[in-house]
Design a protein around this motif. Structure first.
Motif, PDB file in Angstrom:
ATOM      1  N   PHE A   1       0.832  -1.207   0.000  1.00 18.85           N
ATOM      2  CA  PHE A   1       0.000   0.000   0.000  1.00 18.85           C
ATOM      3  C   PHE A   1       0.864   1.253   0.000  1.00 18.85           C
ATOM      4  O   PHE A   1       0.589   2.217  -0.736  1.00 18.85           O
ATOM      5  N   ASP A   2       1.910   1.264   0.815  1.00 16.07           N
ATOM      6  CA  ASP A   2       2.779   2.437   0.891  1.00 16.07           C
ATOM      7  C   ASP A   2       3.499   2.677  -0.427  1.00 16.07           C
ATOM      8  O   ASP A   2       3.732   3.832  -0.812  1.00 16.07           O
ATOM      9  N   ARG A   3       3.864   1.592  -1.108  1.00 15.92           N
ATOM     10  CA  ARG A   3       4.542   1.759  -2.392  1.00 15.92           C
ATOM     11  C   ARG A   3       3.618   2.446  -3.395  1.00 15.92           C
ATOM     12  O   ARG A   3       4.026   3.375  -4.111  1.00 15.92           O
ATOM     13  N   LEU A   4       2.368   2.014  -3.464  1.00 16.40           N
ATOM     14  CA  LEU A   4       1.408   2.649  -4.364  1.00 16.40           C
ATOM     15  C   LEU A   4       1.101   4.078  -3.939  1.00 16.40           C
ATOM     16  O   LEU A   4       0.952   4.970  -4.775  1.00 16.40           O
ATOM     17  N   ARG A   5       1.004   4.287  -2.630  1.00 13.98           N
ATOM     18  CA  ARG A   5       0.732   5.642  -2.137  1.00 13.98           C
ATOM     19  C   ARG A   5       1.831   6.609  -2.561  1.00 13.98           C
ATOM     20  O   ARG A   5       1.561   7.740  -2.970  1.00 13.98           O
ATOM     21  N   TYR A   6       3.065   6.165  -2.461  1.00 14.00           N
ATOM     22  CA  TYR A   6       4.184   7.028  -2.849  1.00 14.00           C
ATOM     23  C   TYR A   6       4.182   7.265  -4.365  1.00 14.00           C
ATOM     24  O   TYR A   6       4.465   8.378  -4.815  1.00 14.00           O
ATOM     25  N   GLN A   7       3.867   6.240  -5.148  1.00 17.19           N
ATOM     26  CA  GLN A   7       3.923   6.359  -6.599  1.00 17.19           C
ATOM     27  C   GLN A   7       2.786   7.194  -7.170  1.00 17.19           C
ATOM     28  O   GLN A   7       2.980   7.936  -8.133  1.00 17.19           O
ATOM     29  N   GLN A   8       1.586   7.092  -6.581  1.00 16.61           N
ATOM     30  CA  GLN A   8       0.411   7.685  -7.222  1.00 16.61           C
ATOM     31  C   GLN A   8      -0.231   8.830  -6.431  1.00 16.61           C
ATOM     32  O   GLN A   8      -0.939   9.646  -7.018  1.00 16.61           O
ATOM     33  N   CYS A   9      -0.030   8.863  -5.110  1.00 16.04           N
ATOM     34  CA  CYS A   9      -0.751   9.854  -4.305  1.00 16.04           C
ATOM     35  C   CYS A   9       0.129  10.973  -3.765  1.00 16.04           C
ATOM     36  O   CYS A   9      -0.376  12.063  -3.476  1.00 16.04           O
ATOM     37  N   GLU A  10       1.414  10.701  -3.582  1.00 17.33           N
ATOM     38  CA  GLU A  10       2.309  11.727  -3.029  1.00 17.33           C
ATOM     39  C   GLU A  10       2.755  12.668  -4.150  1.00 17.33           C
ATOM     40  O   GLU A  10       3.830  12.529  -4.720  1.00 17.33           O
ATOM     41  N   VAL A  11       1.929  13.630  -4.478  1.00 14.26           N
ATOM     42  CA  VAL A  11       2.217  14.573  -5.557  1.00 14.26           C
ATOM     43  C   VAL A  11       2.183  15.993  -4.998  1.00 14.26           C
ATOM     44  O   VAL A  11       1.498  16.293  -4.013  1.00 14.26           O
ATOM     45  N   GLU A  12       2.915  16.860  -5.655  1.00 11.82           N
ATOM     46  CA  GLU A  12       2.951  18.272  -5.267  1.00 11.82           C
ATOM     47  C   GLU A  12       1.689  18.966  -5.783  1.00 11.82           C
ATOM     48  O   GLU A  12       1.356  18.894  -6.974  1.00 11.82           O
ATOM     49  N   CYS A  13       0.986  19.648  -4.893  1.00 15.24           N
ATOM     50  CA  CYS A  13      -0.275  20.275  -5.273  1.00 15.24           C
ATOM     51  C   CYS A  13      -0.092  21.649  -5.916  1.00 15.24           C
ATOM     52  O   CYS A  13      -1.042  22.174  -6.519  1.00 15.24           O
ATOM     53  N   GLY A  14       1.062  22.260  -5.745  1.00 12.71           N
ATOM     54  CA  GLY A  14       1.302  23.561  -6.352  1.00 12.71           C
ATOM     55  C   GLY A  14       0.704  24.726  -5.593  1.00 12.71           C
ATOM     56  O   GLY A  14       0.551  25.821  -6.151  1.00 12.71           O
ATOM     57  N   CYS A  15       0.371  24.512  -4.319  1.00 14.16           N
ATOM     58  CA  CYS A  15      -0.253  25.597  -3.556  1.00 14.16           C
ATOM     59  C   CYS A  15       0.722  26.749  -3.295  1.00 14.16           C
ATOM     60  O   CYS A  15       0.309  27.914  -3.206  1.00 14.16           O
TER      61      CYS A  15
END
Length: 203
Positions: free
Chosen positions: A162-176
């Motif tokens: 789960f953590d591997r997928l979270r890092y690959q797909q969910c941990e993104v920079e939002c640009g705020c």
């Protein structure tokens, strides 16, 4: 011969000098300093920037939570396949070890602290081995044979998948931060980039 040695000494001294320069070279850090506007209109404008930043952060958090929900079934599927591969690899490992090291499973897996069914010392009396808990000289706690076997395959972990997928797909920079900077500058503020020495600074 003597000339050759002198040349080698000169090269060595030069390399040492260059290494010293590299080690003690100054280190700098880039910092950003913000100067807000001082006029009343600019101050009112900055309040809108704060609202935009909070909205961006809320949207970012909502997107992140939705991503976590989306990857849950995918992580479960990857974990299931990883367990299947693990079972096959473990079966292959056991066959290989049984062929190469007869009796290895009896001495390492599931037979108690001494590698025997009787208990910690490898004797019916319990701790009675003259060599200590391992049942043999120098073999350490819990083994009656030298512990040099190839380690078994690593068992899959659901949270690791789960953590591997979270890092690959969910941990993104939002640009705020870029949204905040653009609004801040648009309101008349200033963003000043400064370079500051933090180590080995020249005097």
């Amino acid at each position: 011969m003597r000339t050759h040695l002198v040349k080698r000494a000169i090269v060595l001294i030069s390399l040492v000098g260059l290494a010293g320069c590299a080690v003690f070279s100054p280190r700098y850090q880039i910092t950003h300093r913000y100067e807000p506007p001082t006029d009343p209109a600019g101050i009112v404008c900055l309040e809108k920037c704060t609202q935009k930043l909070e909205m961006c952060q809320q949207n970012c958090q909502s997107t992140y939570q939705a991503c976590l929900r989306r990857i849950e079934p995918l992580a479960e599927e990857r974990y299931r396949k990883a367990v299947e591969r693990y079972d096959d690899e473990l079966d292959t490992y056991r066959r290989r070890m049984q062929f190469g090291y007869p009796g290895w499973e009896r001495t390492t897996l599931g037979w108690g602290w001494g590698g025997y069914p009787w208990g910690w010392g490898g004797y019916p009396g319990g701790w009675g081995s003259p060599w200590g808990w391992g049942g043999g000289p120098y073999y350490g706690l819990g083994y009656s044979s030298p512990f040099f076997y190839q380690p078994p395959p690593l068992r899959p972990n659901r949270m690791r998948e789960f953590d591997r997928l979270r890092y690959q797909q969910c941990e993104v920079e939002c640009g705020c931060q870029s949204v905040q900077d653009a609004c801040f500058l648009g309101c008349g503020g200033r963003k000043i980039i400064e370079e500051r020495c933090i180590a080995n600074c020249p005097k």
